[in-house]
Write an enzyme that holds these catalytic residues in place. Structure first.
Site, PDB file in Angstrom:
ATOM      1  N   CYS A  66     100.823 -23.286   7.991  1.00 61.26           N
ATOM      2  CA  CYS A  66      99.574 -23.045   8.713  1.00 61.26           C
ATOM      3  C   CYS A  66      99.006 -21.679   8.345  1.00 61.26           C
ATOM      4  CB  CYS A  66      99.803 -23.105  10.218  1.00 61.26           C
ATOM      5  SG  CYS A  66      98.324 -22.757  11.195  1.00 61.26           S
ATOM      6  N   CYS A 150      94.329 -27.147  13.870  1.00 57.57           N
ATOM      7  CA  CYS A 150      95.742 -26.854  14.115  1.00 57.57           C
ATOM      8  C   CYS A 150      96.565 -28.002  13.554  1.00 57.57           C
ATOM      9  CB  CYS A 150      96.005 -26.681  15.612  1.00 57.57           C
ATOM     10  SG  CYS A 150      97.747 -26.445  16.024  1.00 57.57           S
ATOM     11  N   GLN A 250     104.741 -34.565  29.071  1.00 57.46           N
ATOM     12  CA  GLN A 250     105.545 -33.999  27.997  1.00 57.46           C
ATOM     13  C   GLN A 250     104.633 -33.709  26.809  1.00 57.46           C
ATOM     14  OE1 GLN A 250     108.553 -32.993  28.303  1.00 57.46           O
ATOM     15  NE2 GLN A 250     109.138 -34.014  30.206  1.00 57.46           N
ATOM     16  N   ASP A 345     114.116 -33.394  36.878  1.00 52.40           N
ATOM     17  CA  ASP A 345     113.446 -32.762  35.735  1.00 52.40           C
ATOM     18  C   ASP A 345     112.507 -31.687  36.282  1.00 52.40           C
ATOM     19  OD1 ASP A 345     112.316 -32.081  33.327  1.00 52.40           O
ATOM     20  OD2 ASP A 345     111.051 -33.859  33.193  1.00 52.40           O
ATOM     21  N   CYS A 372     113.818 -28.001  30.619  1.00 51.99           N
ATOM     22  CA  CYS A 372     113.077 -27.328  29.543  1.00 51.99           C
ATOM     23  C   CYS A 372     113.471 -25.859  29.458  1.00 51.99           C
ATOM     24  CB  CYS A 372     111.570 -27.465  29.766  1.00 51.99           C
ATOM     25  SG  CYS A 372     110.990 -26.733  31.318  1.00 51.99           S
TER      26      CYS A 372
END
Length: 414
Positions: A66, A150, A250, A345, A372
């Site tokens: 990138c 992106c 997610q 979660d 996470c």
């Protein structure tokens, strides 16, 4: 002043770690064994350095793909070859668990980048000389890096950055910092603008026209509807879920599918499962193919979307969804005694309020933890283990490729 440093290893945040005059310092975009030139960063923490030049490159170094890498703060690691990067990311989990005194099998890292990120937050600010910038935050600062493309985004987000620029230009007279959340639904882009404050009717009408021109599925402002061409929908298992504005999902479709597959596998055999921090139902709507589900989340709109989708989907066992703040009102042992399985979660802060003192005394046979944040997971896992559970294994999942963020799923058994 330029310093010449030898990088010892890559740290938990993806920066190279070195010693300078007896002090540990961190140099972004460097790898173990490299000899680099670096400089202190004025206005930042004294242990931070800015990479000036790589004098001796690691054989594991590769060219970033990138053109914004190193300026945009979205990716921290595009300069590392895939195999050592994957080994390092798995090791983050191993090391954190070991530090917490937890020894268990850790599977190989599951690559869940898939087609790329399906949701982003684009920032719009006026910079120096009153120049408007629309893009992502810069590495190590709050500056905005203007972005028109992106390469890590899901194709479903095609046109998202153009739409963000167009909407921002309409709101330029407001002169307020904007955060624009954009989600790729199955039937178009779902956009929620935050930070604009109250707007006159004429400006809202102009926003509506721009949303129509860019064929947005829906445009909201702080969750309030501006325009809806079609309700944004995603598929979860056999269900179709109409998304509330600004929904949490997610980051990638592949990430959700990988995490859900592990949850379903670990919950096999359970007949009545409590799904804590359920969101719009990425686990509940799949688990309900085999088990009765009670789902809880503080987001009432997400709970409503889950319940509506469950009622409209044939072949699922009963799902009872309830809006409840599990940090303020965790399920107590008496409420948990009817379940033979629990899935949780939580956000990054973890589920400590729920695990202590409530889960261990309930003696639920199977607990499946999704996280996470490896550090808060290790803390919560320690609570469960000390309360009589055995951790059977951990699977790390990489849906945030090119960053130090890693997710995981673990199974606990009594």
């Amino acid at each position: 002043m330029v310093e010449r440093l030898t990088i010892d290893h890559v740290g938990h945040h993806g920066d190279g770690v070195a010693q300078a005059d007896g002090q540990t310092v961190y140099v972004p975009y460097t790898l173990a064994g490299e000899v680099v030139e670096a400089m202190a960063v004025p206005g930042h923490h004294p242990d931070r350095r800015r990479l000036v030049h790589v004098d001796t490159a690691s054989p594991e170094r590769t060219l970033p793909f990138c053109p914004h890498f190193g300026v945009c703060g979205g990716c921290a690691i595009q300069h590392w070859q895939p195999a050592p990067y994957r080994a390092w990311k798995r090791q983050l989990v191993v090391d954190t668990l070991h530090h917490a005194g937890i020894e268990c099998p850790v599977d190989e890292l599951v690559d869940a980048h898939g087609a790329g990120r399906r949701r982003i937050v684009v920032h719009a600010r006026k910079g120096s000389h009153d120049v408007l910038k629309v893009g992502f935050t810069a590495a190590g600062s709050h500056d905005i890096v203007p972005i028109d493309h992106c390469p890590i985004l899901d194709p479903g987000l095609d046109g998202a950055l153009d739409a963000a620029w167009a909407l921002t230009e309409v709101l330029e007279p407001v002169s307020k910092p904007l955060d624009i959340q954009i989600t790729a639904a199955q039937n178009g882009l779902d956009v929620d603008i935050r930070g604009s404050g109250p707007l006159p009717a004429a400006l809202i009408a102009t926003l509506s026209r721009v949303a129509e021109q860019h064929r947005l599925a829906r445009l909201t402002r702080h969750g309030e509807l501006v325009l809806m061409r079609t309700p944004p929908v995603i598929g979860i298992g056999t269900a179709q879920v109409s998304l509330p504005p600004g929904s949490f999902l997610q980051a990638t479709v592949a990430g959700e599918e990988a995490l859900a597959a592990l949850v379903v596998r670990h919950g096999k055999g359970c007949k009545h499962i409590a799904d804590l921090f359920c969101g719009v139902g990425p686990f509940a709507l799949r688990l309900a193919a085999k088990a009765r589900i009670a789902a809880f989340d503080s987001d009432a709109t997400a709970v409503g979307a889950l319940q509506k989708a469950a009622m409209a989907t044939a072949g699922l066992k009963p799902i009872k969804a309830e809006a409840r703040d599990l940090f303020r009102r965790p399920l107590v042992p008496q409420e948990l005694r009817d379940y033979d399985g629990v899935v949780f979660d939580p956000p990054r802060q973890g589920a400590q309020a729920q695990t202590r003192p409530n889960l261990p005394p309930a003696k639920i046979p199977v607990v499946v933890a999704v996280s996470c944040n490896v550090a808060t997971f290790a803390r919560d896992a320690r609570i469960l283990i000390d309360g009589g559970y055995r951790i059977e294994g951990v699977t790390p999942v990489d849906q945030f490729r090119h960053t130090p963020h890693v997710e995981l799923v673990a199974r606990f058994k009594r």
